[in-house]
Structures are given as C-alpha cells and as structure tokens.
Design a protein around this motif. Sequence first.
Motif, PDB file in Angstrom:
ATOM      1  N   GLU A 180       0.550  23.043  -3.469  1.00 37.20           N
ATOM      2  CA  GLU A 180       0.954  21.814  -3.606  1.00 37.20           C
ATOM      3  C   GLU A 180       2.333  21.671  -4.129  1.00 37.20           C
ATOM      4  N   LYS A 181       3.199  21.293  -3.034  1.00 39.59           N
ATOM      5  CA  LYS A 181       4.643  21.072  -3.656  1.00 39.59           C
ATOM      6  C   LYS A 181       5.244  22.297  -4.303  1.00 39.59           C
ATOM      7  N   PRO A 182       5.281  23.443  -3.720  1.00 39.20           N
ATOM      8  CA  PRO A 182       5.905  24.376  -4.378  1.00 39.20           C
ATOM      9  C   PRO A 182       7.382  24.554  -4.729  1.00 39.20           C
ATOM     10  N   ARG A 183       7.690  25.061  -5.702  1.00 36.89           N
ATOM     11  CA  ARG A 183       9.415  25.276  -5.840  1.00 36.89           C
ATOM     12  C   ARG A 183       9.804  26.290  -5.025  1.00 36.89           C
ATOM     13  N   LYS A 184       9.076  27.243  -4.586  1.00 34.02           N
ATOM     14  CA  LYS A 184       9.795  28.358  -3.584  1.00 34.02           C
ATOM     15  C   LYS A 184       8.643  28.427  -2.529  1.00 34.02           C
ATOM     16  N   PRO A 185       8.688  27.696  -1.573  1.00 31.25           N
ATOM     17  CA  PRO A 185       7.761  27.906  -0.560  1.00 31.25           C
ATOM     18  C   PRO A 185       7.622  28.962   0.302  1.00 31.25           C
ATOM     19  N   LYS A 186       6.465  29.573   0.567  1.00 31.43           N
ATOM     20  CA  LYS A 186       6.655  30.730   1.442  1.00 31.43           C
ATOM     21  C   LYS A 186       6.707  30.568   2.995  1.00 31.43           C
ATOM     22  N   ASN A 187       6.409  29.308   3.230  1.00 33.56           N
ATOM     23  CA  ASN A 187       6.808  28.832   4.828  1.00 33.56           C
ATOM     24  C   ASN A 187       6.899  27.332   4.740  1.00 33.56           C
ATOM     25  N   ASN A 188       7.103  26.946   5.817  1.00 36.36           N
ATOM     26  CA  ASN A 188       7.447  25.665   5.981  1.00 36.36           C
ATOM     27  C   ASN A 188       6.355  24.737   7.045  1.00 36.36           C
ATOM     28  N   LEU A 189       5.127  25.307   6.696  1.00 34.94           N
ATOM     29  CA  LEU A 189       3.838  24.651   7.368  1.00 34.94           C
ATOM     30  C   LEU A 189       3.247  23.758   6.567  1.00 34.94           C
ATOM     31  N   ALA A 190       3.672  22.368   6.644  1.00 36.59           N
ATOM     32  CA  ALA A 190       3.245  21.345   5.716  1.00 36.59           C
ATOM     33  C   ALA A 190       1.905  20.745   6.278  1.00 36.59           C
ATOM     34  N   SER A 191       1.276  20.110   5.248  1.00 37.82           N
ATOM     35  CA  SER A 191      -0.095  19.290   5.252  1.00 37.82           C
ATOM     36  C   SER A 191       0.584  18.113   5.784  1.00 37.82           C
ATOM     37  N   MET A 192      -0.332  17.279   6.777  1.00 39.17           N
ATOM     38  CA  MET A 192       0.069  15.939   6.887  1.00 39.17           C
ATOM     39  C   MET A 192      -0.669  15.176   6.537  1.00 39.17           C
ATOM     40  N   GLY A 193      -1.690  15.634   5.510  1.00 38.25           N
ATOM     41  CA  GLY A 193      -2.512  14.833   4.887  1.00 38.25           C
ATOM     42  C   GLY A 193      -3.746  14.203   5.919  1.00 38.25           C
ATOM     43  N   ILE A 194      -4.127  14.915   6.791  1.00 38.83           N
ATOM     44  CA  ILE A 194      -5.123  14.654   7.575  1.00 38.83           C
ATOM     45  C   ILE A 194      -6.303  15.726   7.679  1.00 38.83           C
ATOM     46  N   TYR A 195      -7.289  15.381   7.264  1.00 36.93           N
ATOM     47  CA  TYR A 195      -8.407  16.572   6.967  1.00 36.93           C
ATOM     48  C   TYR A 195      -9.773  16.065   7.846  1.00 36.93           C
ATOM     49  N   ILE A 196     -10.195  17.036   8.662  1.00 33.76           N
ATOM     50  CA  ILE A 196     -11.769  16.826   9.010  1.00 33.76           C
ATOM     51  C   ILE A 196     -12.493  17.919   8.316  1.00 33.76           C
ATOM     52  N   PHE A 197     -13.626  17.336   7.507  1.00 33.80           N
ATOM     53  CA  PHE A 197     -14.415  17.937   6.909  1.00 33.80           C
ATOM     54  C   PHE A 197     -15.950  17.992   7.527  1.00 33.80           C
ATOM     55  N   LYS A 198     -16.591  19.024   7.385  1.00 27.01           N
ATOM     56  CA  LYS A 198     -18.184  18.909   7.730  1.00 27.01           C
ATOM     57  C   LYS A 198     -18.682  18.066   6.642  1.00 27.01           C
ATOM     58  N   THR A 199     -19.428  16.995   6.898  1.00 26.56           N
ATOM     59  CA  THR A 199     -19.939  16.259   5.976  1.00 26.56           C
ATOM     60  C   THR A 199     -20.509  16.523   4.497  1.00 26.56           C
ATOM     61  N   GLU A 200     -21.539  17.505   4.883  1.00 24.67           N
ATOM     62  CA  GLU A 200     -21.912  17.806   3.551  1.00 24.67           C
ATOM     63  C   GLU A 200     -21.250  18.897   2.887  1.00 24.67           C
TER      64      GLU A 200
END
Length: 412
Positions: A180-200
């Motif tokens: 989460e918001k790393p000072r030294k990121p290992k890559n540039n693949l960012a979360s878009m804040g869009i998640y799909i969960f299994k409900t349970e």
Amino acid sequence: MQKKECIAMLLAGGQGSRLRGLTRNIAKPAVPFGGQYRIIDFSLSNCANSGIDTVGVLTQYKPQLLNKYIGMGVNWDLHGNGGGVTILPPYVGDRGGCWYQGTAHSVYQNIDYIDSFEPEHVLILSGDHIYKMNYEEMLVYHRRKDADLTISVIEVPWEEAGRFGIMNADGDMRITEFEEKPRKPKNNLASMGIYIFKTEVLKTYLKKDALDSTSNNDFGKNVIPRMLREGCSIYAFPYQGYWRDVGTVESYWLASMEILDDDAKLKMFDNDWCVYSESTSFPPAYFATGSYVKNSMVAEGCRISGEIENSLLFSGVKVEPGARVKDSIIMANVKISAGVVIDKAIIGEEVTVGEGAVVGGEYSKEYAKVRGSREHNITVIENNSDIAPYSHIGVLVMVKKDEEQLSGISGV
C-alpha cells in the motif's frame, strides 16, 4: 428479494479534501465532470452497461446532493429487475451505530443488505474514478481463476507508483504481495480499487477485520494483506483502457482537458458504451454573431458571445462580448461578464465574474512561483462566488462566497 449472481457495493462517501473548494459542500463523487456529468456517473454507467443491476451506494460526507441525484437509479436504468440502486448511509441499530470508519467497515456495516440478495460474488467499486470498464469481463476472469478475490490493476507511470496500492504477481497473475503506497515500489502494477470477492470469503474477512482493534478497517491496508498472509487465492485482472483517479485539482483538470484531445482515449461519443447522467431541459446552446469557439465542449443552455478555446462549459453558462475563456472548466450557470479573461481555471457553479476581471493566466504563474506550487497553476473559484469587476485572481486562491478580502494576487 431476487437472488443475484453478483451485486455491487459502490463506495461514495469520500470527502475529497485535495479537490479544495470543489468538495466544500458536496461529496467527491458528486463533483461535476465532462460538461454534463458527475464523477459517479462513470461507475454507475459501467454497472448498467455490464449487466450489474443491483448497486448499494455507501454515502457519508455531505450526501444530500448525491442522494438526490442518484435517487432510485432511473437515469442509469438501474431501478428494476428486483435490485436497483439503494443509498446506504451510516445508521444506528439496536446495538448503537457510528460513522463508517474505513472502506471495509462501510461494507461490513451493510452485510445484511448483501445477504438479502444471496449473491455468489460482490463487486466493490469506488465512486470517484473516471473510466469505462466491462465488469462482466472481470467477473468471467474471476470465476475462471476460481479466485477468492480478484483485483483490477493498471500500469501507472513509475514516478506515480508510490501513490497507489502496488500488486506483485507471478506468471499466472496470482498476487504474491500487496504494498500500500510503497516508498520504493517493486513494479508499477497499481490497484484500481475495483474488487470482486466470493461473498462468503468477503464476509469472513470483514468479520475478522471488525474484531481487530488495531485495524484501520481498510481493504488495502488491512483486509487484503490479511488474506494474503492466510493463503487466500487472489488474482490480478489487467486492465488496458483509460482510467484516472481525479483526487486532486491537478488530476481533475488534466482528465477534463484530455477529453478535448483529438485522439482522446476516453471516448465520450460512444454509443456502444454510453455514460448516462441526469437529463436536462435546457434549450440548445446559442452562439451569437462574432462569437468564437475552438476545441471545446459547450453544454445545452449556454449563450456564447465571447471567445472559448480548449475549455468545457456546463449548462446555462453565459459568456458576454469581449470575454475570453481558455484551458478552463466552467461549471453550470456561471455568468462571465464583458471583457473578462479566464485562463487555466476551474469556475464553480453559480459564479458571477465581474466585468473586466482576470482569473488565472499570468497571475497564476507568478503566484505559483512565489508559493512553490507543483500544480499546473490552476485557479479554483468556489461555487456561488462573486468576482469583483476588474480584479485579478491568481492560482491557489480559494474564492469563497461573501468573502471581502481575496488572498493571492488581486486588486491590480
């Protein structure tokens, strides 16, 4: 209630303080965008176009306008099929109640709403991003991977990676680490804040998070890291399209200007994937003899007698003769008087700019130089303000209604 395969929980309670005066009286998702829309229109339209017809909208910060605007979801055709749109504010129950403490907590407080539809999957969305996305494609990917959680990701510029949650994944796109918001990121693949969960799975980890007194009750900071530690199956869904987080004045202005590009990646004139919004009853825009408009969007109800270049004008704007507007966003029902110059500014709703006033432009550049501003010298004028005739207003000036003294470079 009718059982649903997937429902959406749309997080729309953010204050958006970095947008300064644009969110003084409304929630960030309710901020106008693109000449006739509000930011939340994009997420709601994505749901409608993706066949997600059941959406819970979680509101908190100054929700009155947003609640009224969304209503029952009629504008997005989300008002039938046994689901529709439901506004979910914080509430008091028999065990008391409290404000939503974080993104995860807001969804946890509404588990009963989720259970009422018995969905197999829950889509978690943010209401403050600009993008077009088919959530059905992400759901198919999620099911194929048999994932407990799927996170939509996008490559961002390396210099911006530290602003986002960064995913580290293996060759199969299974996530092995979440930063989460790393000072030294290992890559540039960012979360878009869009998640799909299994409900349970979602319910299990929301309950665990609620029992953790040290938690910030946030998906990115707490829930997802816990799921990784405990061996859950989490996959990244790569997204290739246009996506913008408009959390600052600079990013909001840039995203608006990108719409005007000849090769704009965000296609507003796309009948195959429409962005829906509140319908209006304004007459067509009027352009007087001698007016000049170049590379701009002008909404219904505008009356243009001056010059407009590379700008977006919302409905009901009046531009008098001799006025010039460039590289700017003019919100609804603004009056721009004769001889006014507006350059690189965002003018809030119901503002009157007095005759001969100058807003932005060179005054912004000089003021930004003094303040050491990193932003693009963008002047913001708050809703319902009156700009005095022949005044000069520079960048980072928060002009407020009934304010007698204007800070910054003024009164020249």
